[in-house]
Design a protein around this motif. Sequence first.
Motif, mmCIF file in Angstrom:
data_model
loop_
_atom_site.group_PDB
_atom_site.id
_atom_site.type_symbol
_atom_site.label_atom_id
_atom_site.label_comp_id
_atom_site.label_asym_id
_atom_site.label_seq_id
_atom_site.Cartn_x
_atom_site.Cartn_y
_atom_site.Cartn_z
ATOM 1 N N PRO A 1 -5.147 -3.347 17.735
ATOM 2 C CA PRO A 1 -6.067 -4.327 17.133
ATOM 3 C C PRO A 1 -6.270 -4.070 15.650
ATOM 4 C CG PRO A 1 -7.268 -2.708 18.451
ATOM 5 C CD PRO A 1 -5.805 -2.507 18.738
ATOM 6 N N ALA A 2 -6.366 -5.154 14.899
ATOM 7 C CA ALA A 2 -6.543 -5.032 13.450
ATOM 8 C C ALA A 2 -7.891 -4.389 13.137
ATOM 9 C CB ALA A 2 -6.448 -6.409 12.795
ATOM 10 N N LYS A 3 -7.874 -3.499 12.191
ATOM 11 C CA LYS A 3 -9.105 -2.818 11.792
ATOM 12 C C LYS A 3 -9.993 -3.786 11.008
ATOM 13 C CE LYS A 3 -10.745 1.278 9.321
ATOM 14 N NZ LYS A 3 -10.347 2.456 8.510
ATOM 15 N N PRO A 4 -11.272 -3.900 11.395
ATOM 16 C CA PRO A 4 -12.163 -4.814 10.671
ATOM 17 C C PRO A 4 -12.237 -4.460 9.196
ATOM 18 C CG PRO A 4 -13.180 -4.013 12.702
ATOM 19 C CD PRO A 4 -11.944 -3.196 12.501
ATOM 20 N N ALA A 5 -12.299 -5.491 8.352
ATOM 21 C CA ALA A 5 -12.373 -5.252 6.910
ATOM 22 C C ALA A 5 -13.695 -4.580 6.555
ATOM 23 C CB ALA A 5 -12.246 -6.580 6.161
ATOM 24 N N ALA A 6 -13.620 -3.592 5.668
ATOM 25 C CA ALA A 6 -14.830 -2.906 5.221
ATOM 26 C C ALA A 6 -15.646 -3.847 4.337
ATOM 27 C CB ALA A 6 -14.457 -1.639 4.449
ATOM 28 N N LYS A 7 -16.944 -3.967 4.646
ATOM 29 C CA LYS A 7 -17.813 -4.877 3.904
ATOM 30 C C LYS A 7 -19.070 -4.152 3.433
ATOM 31 C CE LYS A 7 -16.371 -9.036 6.445
ATOM 32 N NZ LYS A 7 -16.825 -10.194 7.238
ATOM 33 N N SER A 8 -19.676 -4.704 2.400
ATOM 34 C CA SER A 8 -20.915 -4.150 1.862
ATOM 35 C C SER A 8 -21.908 -5.271 1.597
ATOM 36 C CB SER A 8 -20.657 -3.400 0.556
ATOM 37 O OG SER A 8 -19.780 -2.316 0.745
ATOM 38 N N ILE A 9 -23.189 -4.942 1.776
ATOM 39 C CA ILE A 9 -24.261 -5.857 1.381
ATOM 40 C C ILE A 9 -24.739 -5.420 -0.001
ATOM 41 C CG2 ILE A 9 -26.567 -6.717 1.896
ATOM 42 C CD1 ILE A 9 -26.063 -6.146 4.812
ATOM 43 N N VAL A 10 -24.717 -6.340 -0.930
ATOM 44 C CA VAL A 10 -25.073 -6.024 -2.321
ATOM 45 C C VAL A 10 -26.278 -6.852 -2.753
ATOM 46 C CG1 VAL A 10 -24.270 -5.971 -4.717
ATOM 47 C CG2 VAL A 10 -22.659 -5.506 -2.849
ATOM 48 N N THR A 11 -27.236 -6.201 -3.347
ATOM 49 C CA THR A 11 -28.385 -6.890 -3.946
ATOM 50 C C THR A 11 -28.234 -6.792 -5.455
ATOM 51 O OG1 THR A 11 -29.825 -6.307 -2.095
ATOM 52 C CG2 THR A 11 -30.885 -6.984 -4.148
ATOM 53 N N MET A 12 -28.180 -7.947 -6.107
ATOM 54 C CA MET A 12 -27.915 -7.989 -7.539
ATOM 55 C C MET A 12 -29.083 -8.612 -8.305
ATOM 56 S SD MET A 12 -24.565 -9.628 -9.433
ATOM 57 C CE MET A 12 -23.497 -8.599 -8.409
ATOM 58 N N ASP A 13 -29.438 -8.014 -9.417
ATOM 59 C CA ASP A 13 -30.441 -8.566 -10.324
ATOM 60 C C ASP A 13 -29.742 -9.298 -11.465
ATOM 61 O OD1 ASP A 13 -32.496 -7.530 -8.859
ATOM 62 O OD2 ASP A 13 -32.818 -5.785 -10.132
ATOM 63 N N VAL A 14 -30.182 -10.524 -11.714
ATOM 64 C CA VAL A 14 -29.631 -11.318 -12.818
ATOM 65 C C VAL A 14 -30.785 -11.663 -13.761
ATOM 66 C CG1 VAL A 14 -28.353 -13.387 -13.467
ATOM 67 C CG2 VAL A 14 -27.901 -12.289 -11.243
ATOM 68 N N LYS A 15 -30.723 -11.160 -14.985
ATOM 69 C CA LYS A 15 -31.835 -11.334 -15.934
ATOM 70 C C LYS A 15 -31.559 -12.502 -16.885
ATOM 71 C CE LYS A 15 -32.843 -6.383 -15.790
ATOM 72 N NZ LYS A 15 -32.919 -5.125 -16.567
ATOM 73 N N PRO A 16 -32.514 -13.442 -16.995
ATOM 74 C CA PRO A 16 -32.354 -14.567 -17.935
ATOM 75 C C PRO A 16 -32.729 -14.116 -19.352
ATOM 76 C CG PRO A 16 -34.432 -14.735 -16.797
ATOM 77 C CD PRO A 16 -33.756 -13.543 -16.207
ATOM 78 N N TRP A 17 -32.503 -14.995 -20.306
ATOM 79 C CA TRP A 17 -32.813 -14.646 -21.692
ATOM 80 C C TRP A 17 -34.327 -14.618 -21.952
ATOM 81 C CZ3 TRP A 17 -29.665 -12.328 -24.800
ATOM 82 C CH2 TRP A 17 -28.288 -12.496 -24.661
ATOM 83 N N ASP A 18 -35.026 -15.635 -21.464
ATOM 84 C CA ASP A 18 -36.465 -15.719 -21.739
ATOM 85 C C ASP A 18 -37.129 -16.632 -20.723
ATOM 86 O OD1 ASP A 18 -35.856 -18.365 -22.579
ATOM 87 O OD2 ASP A 18 -35.421 -17.631 -24.607
ATOM 88 N N ASP A 19 -38.414 -16.924 -20.981
ATOM 89 C CA ASP A 19 -39.162 -17.742 -20.033
ATOM 90 C C ASP A 19 -38.818 -19.220 -20.115
ATOM 91 O OD1 ASP A 19 -40.233 -18.073 -22.524
ATOM 92 O OD2 ASP A 19 -42.325 -18.045 -21.853
ATOM 93 N N GLU A 20 -37.964 -19.577 -21.095
ATOM 94 C CA GLU A 20 -37.566 -20.979 -21.222
ATOM 95 C C GLU A 20 -36.205 -21.259 -20.576
ATOM 96 O OE1 GLU A 20 -37.713 -22.126 -25.293
ATOM 97 O OE2 GLU A 20 -39.881 -21.820 -25.468
ATOM 98 N N THR A 21 -35.568 -20.216 -20.058
ATOM 99 C CA THR A 21 -34.271 -20.395 -19.396
ATOM 100 C C THR A 21 -34.438 -21.213 -18.114
ATOM 101 O OG1 THR A 21 -33.492 -18.253 -20.229
ATOM 102 C CG2 THR A 21 -32.308 -19.192 -18.369
ATOM 103 N N ASP A 22 -33.541 -22.166 -17.908
ATOM 104 C CA ASP A 22 -33.573 -22.995 -16.705
ATOM 105 C C ASP A 22 -33.108 -22.144 -15.523
ATOM 106 O OD1 ASP A 22 -33.132 -24.782 -14.616
ATOM 107 O OD2 ASP A 22 -32.582 -26.403 -15.981
ATOM 108 N N LEU A 23 -34.061 -21.653 -14.730
ATOM 109 C CA LEU A 23 -33.743 -20.726 -13.659
ATOM 110 C C LEU A 23 -32.962 -21.376 -12.519
ATOM 111 C CD1 LEU A 23 -37.086 -18.701 -13.455
ATOM 112 C CD2 LEU A 23 -35.031 -18.236 -14.808
ATOM 113 N N GLU A 24 -33.274 -22.609 -12.209
ATOM 114 C CA GLU A 24 -32.558 -23.289 -11.127
ATOM 115 C C GLU A 24 -31.100 -23.507 -11.498
ATOM 116 O OE1 GLU A 24 -33.693 -23.658 -8.163
ATOM 117 O OE2 GLU A 24 -35.588 -22.773 -8.825
ATOM 118 N N GLU A 25 -30.878 -23.810 -12.762
ATOM 119 C CA GLU A 25 -29.494 -23.979 -13.215
ATOM 120 C C GLU A 25 -28.777 -22.640 -13.202
ATOM 121 O OE1 GLU A 25 -27.098 -25.894 -17.034
ATOM 122 O OE2 GLU A 25 -29.205 -26.426 -16.657
#
Length: 209
Positions: free
Chosen positions: A117-141
């Motif tokens: 049987p094929a060996k299951p692919a190794a996977k990872s759960i990653v939590t990433m922080d993405v920082k915007p430029w300022d409070d006027e950045t369109d967060l939904e976009e």
Amino acid sequence: MSFSDFTKIDSVKSLEQYLADKSYIDGSKATQADVTVYKAFQKEYPQLTKWLNHIYSFAEDFEVLPAGTAPAAKAVEQEDDDDVDLFGSSDDEVDEAAEKLKQERLAAYAAKKAAKPAKPAAKSIVTMDVKPWDDETDLEELLANVKAIEMDGLVWGASQWIPVGFGIKKLQINCVVEDDKVSLEDLQQQIEEDEDHVQSTDIAAMQKL
């Protein structure tokens, strides 16, 4: 010439030099001298001998030896014919048997490999922080642009906005990646290419599945 003590590496080197212009230990055909040296080497290096014999049996361009060494040695003791060759023979019948055995082993190996049987692919759960430029950045976009990134082996998960101060919120987003397919460095680089929205990215957490 006698080679019976392989506890010293010098004995192996001497045998290598001795066989530089010879095919057998004594004379032009296999004899009990060959059997004695073979057994002495096997006794001192059992795993190495086992490995060599195993690999040799799968080499397509090599003759395949009969399984085991003891039966071969016994055959030499019982055989009065001087033409007996412990390590292979030019006789057509023996060559055909060796070729048949080699093909059977190759077929068995291929079948075993295909059935595994094929060996299951190794996977990872990653939590990433993405920082915007300022409070006027369109967060939904910003979020839409991040999730628009597609890679083989990448699956986006849940996300949330976390206040960091001065009215600025960073995006924290989860994803599952196949380790062999997705480079987190490349993923971060693609996210940061959205220079209108993204200031920087960080890996906040990571764990293997």
